[in-house]
Design a protein around this motif. Sequence first.
Motif, PDB file in Angstrom:
ATOM      1  N   ARG A 117       0.810  -1.216   0.000  1.00 54.24           N
ATOM      2  CA  ARG A 117       0.000   0.000   0.000  1.00 54.24           C
ATOM      3  C   ARG A 117       0.845   1.270   0.000  1.00 54.24           C
ATOM      4  O   ARG A 117       0.539   2.231  -0.687  1.00 54.24           O
ATOM      5  N   LYS A 118       1.937   1.255   0.749  1.00 57.74           N
ATOM      6  CA  LYS A 118       2.795   2.450   0.827  1.00 57.74           C
ATOM      7  C   LYS A 118       3.499   2.734  -0.503  1.00 57.74           C
ATOM      8  O   LYS A 118       3.897   3.854  -0.757  1.00 57.74           O
ATOM      9  N   GLN A 119       3.641   1.710  -1.352  1.00 59.43           N
ATOM     10  CA  GLN A 119       4.219   1.924  -2.679  1.00 59.43           C
ATOM     11  C   GLN A 119       3.154   2.331  -3.697  1.00 59.43           C
ATOM     12  O   GLN A 119       3.461   2.542  -4.859  1.00 59.43           O
ATOM     13  N   GLY A 120       1.898   2.404  -3.259  1.00 56.61           N
ATOM     14  CA  GLY A 120       0.838   2.905  -4.127  1.00 56.61           C
ATOM     15  C   GLY A 120       0.046   1.857  -4.880  1.00 56.61           C
ATOM     16  O   GLY A 120      -0.628   2.180  -5.852  1.00 56.61           O
ATOM     17  N   PHE A 121       0.100   0.616  -4.436  1.00 54.08           N
ATOM     18  CA  PHE A 121      -0.721  -0.405  -5.076  1.00 54.08           C
ATOM     19  C   PHE A 121      -1.043  -1.505  -4.074  1.00 54.08           C
ATOM     20  O   PHE A 121      -0.436  -1.593  -3.015  1.00 54.08           O
ATOM     21  N   MET A 122      -2.025  -2.321  -4.408  1.00 58.48           N
ATOM     22  CA  MET A 122      -2.374  -3.470  -3.584  1.00 58.48           C
ATOM     23  C   MET A 122      -3.015  -4.537  -4.457  1.00 58.48           C
ATOM     24  O   MET A 122      -3.448  -4.251  -5.585  1.00 58.48           O
ATOM     25  N   PHE A 123      -3.050  -5.735  -3.927  1.00 60.64           N
ATOM     26  CA  PHE A 123      -3.626  -6.863  -4.645  1.00 60.64           C
ATOM     27  C   PHE A 123      -4.878  -7.340  -3.923  1.00 60.64           C
ATOM     28  O   PHE A 123      -4.947  -7.326  -2.701  1.00 60.64           O
ATOM     29  N   PHE A 144     -13.931  -2.431  -7.782  1.00 63.59           N
ATOM     30  CA  PHE A 144     -12.829  -2.108  -6.872  1.00 63.59           C
ATOM     31  C   PHE A 144     -12.269  -0.716  -7.159  1.00 63.59           C
ATOM     32  O   PHE A 144     -12.001   0.048  -6.242  1.00 63.59           O
ATOM     33  N   ALA A 145     -12.097  -0.391  -8.429  1.00 63.47           N
ATOM     34  CA  ALA A 145     -11.568   0.934  -8.791  1.00 63.47           C
ATOM     35  C   ALA A 145     -12.499   2.036  -8.288  1.00 63.47           C
ATOM     36  O   ALA A 145     -12.046   3.014  -7.677  1.00 63.47           O
ATOM     37  N   GLY A 146     -13.786   1.886  -8.516  1.00 61.44           N
ATOM     38  CA  GLY A 146     -14.746   2.902  -8.093  1.00 61.44           C
ATOM     39  C   GLY A 146     -14.842   3.035  -6.585  1.00 61.44           C
ATOM     40  O   GLY A 146     -14.799   4.146  -6.045  1.00 61.44           O
ATOM     41  N   PHE A 147     -14.942   1.902  -5.897  1.00 58.63           N
ATOM     42  CA  PHE A 147     -15.073   1.944  -4.443  1.00 58.63           C
ATOM     43  C   PHE A 147     -13.832   2.536  -3.789  1.00 58.63           C
ATOM     44  O   PHE A 147     -13.919   3.443  -2.962  1.00 58.63           O
ATOM     45  N   PHE A 148     -12.664   2.031  -4.151  1.00 57.36           N
ATOM     46  CA  PHE A 148     -11.433   2.489  -3.503  1.00 57.36           C
ATOM     47  C   PHE A 148     -11.079   3.923  -3.892  1.00 57.36           C
ATOM     48  O   PHE A 148     -10.498   4.653  -3.088  1.00 57.36           O
ATOM     49  N   THR A 149     -11.441   4.353  -5.101  1.00 58.56           N
ATOM     50  CA  THR A 149     -11.235   5.752  -5.485  1.00 58.56           C
ATOM     51  C   THR A 149     -11.974   6.665  -4.526  1.00 58.56           C
ATOM     52  O   THR A 149     -11.425   7.663  -4.055  1.00 58.56           O
ATOM     53  N   GLU A 150     -13.210   6.313  -4.226  1.00 57.18           N
ATOM     54  CA  GLU A 150     -14.000   7.131  -3.305  1.00 57.18           C
ATOM     55  C   GLU A 150     -13.486   6.999  -1.870  1.00 57.18           C
ATOM     56  O   GLU A 150     -13.450   7.972  -1.128  1.00 57.18           O
ATOM     57  N   LEU A 151     -13.072   5.794  -1.491  1.00 57.42           N
ATOM     58  CA  LEU A 151     -12.602   5.563  -0.129  1.00 57.42           C
ATOM     59  C   LEU A 151     -11.352   6.385   0.188  1.00 57.42           C
ATOM     60  O   LEU A 151     -11.264   7.010   1.238  1.00 57.42           O
ATOM     61  N   VAL A 152     -10.382   6.392  -0.732  1.00 59.01           N
ATOM     62  CA  VAL A 152      -9.124   7.091  -0.463  1.00 59.01           C
ATOM     63  C   VAL A 152      -9.088   8.499  -1.072  1.00 59.01           C
ATOM     64  O   VAL A 152      -8.120   9.224  -0.888  1.00 59.01           O
ATOM     65  N   ARG A 153     -10.143   8.826  -1.816  1.00 55.59           N
ATOM     66  CA  ARG A 153     -10.258  10.149  -2.450  1.00 55.59           C
ATOM     67  C   ARG A 153      -9.070  10.446  -3.360  1.00 55.59           C
ATOM     68  O   ARG A 153      -8.502  11.533  -3.351  1.00 55.59           O
ATOM     69  N   LYS A 154      -8.714   9.429  -4.127  1.00 55.38           N
ATOM     70  CA  LYS A 154      -7.622   9.530  -5.091  1.00 55.38           C
ATOM     71  C   LYS A 154      -7.977   8.610  -6.252  1.00 55.38           C
ATOM     72  O   LYS A 154      -8.439   7.481  -6.026  1.00 55.38           O
ATOM     73  N   GLN A 155      -7.768   9.072  -7.475  1.00 57.35           N
ATOM     74  CA  GLN A 155      -8.140   8.274  -8.644  1.00 57.35           C
ATOM     75  C   GLN A 155      -7.304   6.995  -8.725  1.00 57.35           C
ATOM     76  O   GLN A 155      -6.084   7.052  -8.803  1.00 57.35           O
ATOM     77  N   LEU A 156      -7.990   5.869  -8.681  1.00 54.41           N
ATOM     78  CA  LEU A 156      -7.342   4.568  -8.779  1.00 54.41           C
ATOM     79  C   LEU A 156      -7.954   3.778  -9.938  1.00 54.41           C
ATOM     80  O   LEU A 156      -9.099   4.020 -10.318  1.00 54.41           O
ATOM     81  N   SER A 157      -7.185   2.864 -10.447  1.00 56.87           N
ATOM     82  CA  SER A 157      -7.648   1.963 -11.499  1.00 56.87           C
ATOM     83  C   SER A 157      -7.372   0.538 -11.043  1.00 56.87           C
ATOM     84  O   SER A 157      -6.651   0.316 -10.069  1.00 56.87           O
ATOM     85  N   CYS A 158      -7.921  -0.410 -11.759  1.00 61.07           N
ATOM     86  CA  CYS A 158      -7.772  -1.806 -11.364  1.00 61.07           C
ATOM     87  C   CYS A 158      -7.737  -2.672 -12.613  1.00 61.07           C
ATOM     88  O   CYS A 158      -8.409  -2.366 -13.609  1.00 61.07           O
ATOM     89  N   ILE A 159      -6.943  -3.733 -12.548  1.00 61.07           N
ATOM     90  CA  ILE A 159      -6.864  -4.690 -13.647  1.00 61.07           C
ATOM     91  C   ILE A 159      -6.792  -6.094 -13.062  1.00 61.07           C
ATOM     92  O   ILE A 159      -6.171  -6.313 -12.024  1.00 61.07           O
ATOM     93  N   GLU A 160      -7.440  -7.009 -13.740  1.00 61.77           N
ATOM     94  CA  GLU A 160      -7.349  -8.409 -13.337  1.00 61.77           C
ATOM     95  C   GLU A 160      -6.108  -9.007 -14.003  1.00 61.77           C
ATOM     96  O   GLU A 160      -5.981  -8.986 -15.223  1.00 61.77           O
ATOM     97  N   LEU A 198      -4.994  -6.139  -9.477  1.00 59.37           N
ATOM     98  CA  LEU A 198      -4.033  -5.114  -9.075  1.00 59.37           C
ATOM     99  C   LEU A 198      -4.795  -3.796  -9.034  1.00 59.37           C
ATOM    100  O   LEU A 198      -5.428  -3.413 -10.012  1.00 59.37           O
ATOM    101  N   LEU A 199      -4.729  -3.117  -7.896  1.00 62.35           N
ATOM    102  CA  LEU A 199      -5.377  -1.823  -7.715  1.00 62.35           C
ATOM    103  C   LEU A 199      -4.286  -0.785  -7.488  1.00 62.35           C
ATOM    104  O   LEU A 199      -3.397  -0.995  -6.646  1.00 62.35           O
ATOM    105  N   GLY A 200      -4.322   0.303  -8.235  1.00 63.57           N
ATOM    106  CA  GLY A 200      -3.306   1.343  -8.071  1.00 63.57           C
ATOM    107  C   GLY A 200      -3.517   2.483  -9.055  1.00 63.57           C
ATOM    108  O   GLY A 200      -4.560   2.577  -9.695  1.00 63.57           O
ATOM    109  N   GLY A 201      -2.498   3.314  -9.169  1.00 68.72           N
ATOM    110  CA  GLY A 201      -2.543   4.416 -10.114  1.00 68.72           C
ATOM    111  C   GLY A 201      -2.475   3.914 -11.547  1.00 68.72           C
ATOM    112  O   GLY A 201      -2.045   2.785 -11.813  1.00 68.72           O
ATOM    113  N   GLN A 202      -2.881   4.762 -12.475  1.00 72.41           N
ATOM    114  CA  GLN A 202      -2.955   4.365 -13.879  1.00 72.41           C
ATOM    115  C   GLN A 202      -1.606   3.916 -14.432  1.00 72.41           C
ATOM    116  O   GLN A 202      -1.543   3.013 -15.259  1.00 72.41           O
ATOM    117  N   ASP A 203      -0.504   4.507 -13.951  1.00 83.91           N
ATOM    118  CA  ASP A 203       0.816   4.111 -14.447  1.00 83.91           C
ATOM    119  C   ASP A 203       1.105   2.642 -14.152  1.00 83.91           C
ATOM    120  O   ASP A 203       1.634   1.914 -14.998  1.00 83.91           O
TER     121      ASP A 203
END
Length: 174
Positions: free
Chosen positions: A77-83, A110-126, A140-145
């Motif tokens: 999480r501290k590196q900006g992503f989670m599984f 997951f992208a929508g829920f966690f974006t709202e939870l942390v108030r930061k734009q997140l994306s997700c890919i299987e 994988l949930l994290g920033g678009q990069d």
Amino acid sequence: MGLVEGLQEEVGDASAATMYTIGCEWGQKDAFFFEKWFEKEFDQNIRQTNLLFLLETWWWPFTAQGWGRWEVDMGDRKQGFMFINIFDSAVARTLGDVGKPVCYLYAGLFAGFFTELVRKQLSCIEIQCYSMGETYCKFLLGGQDRIDAAAFWMNEGATARDIEKRLRAGEVLR
């Protein structure tokens, strides 16, 4: 499954993006509903509660309704992503082994829920799916990069394990 099959028939490969978008909208709306419900039910602000308790409280109704059990790995999480691992995905279990990821609705949720939870734009890919012959689905949930890097690596033949190693080593696309 009717939605998945109907979209596939109507828009072909664009059905994946459509399902992801539907999931995002659902996740965002559910986050707003969940926050109000949680604060009323537990008389506590969601930002002042134990994160694992909060997440289990959110996912439990999905488990009870047949969407599958989950496991959240917040070690990175501290590196900006989670599984997130999903066991018994309703979508993948129904479609069976089709040789590719199919849980776009979950990824969007997951992208929508966690974006709202942390108030930061997140994306997700299987990055691993029961429909690829695996025993569970992995997201994988994290920033678009990071999501773009994972998508690129998957297209190059990387496994979920390869992607995890690369991300944990700090590798990203330049």
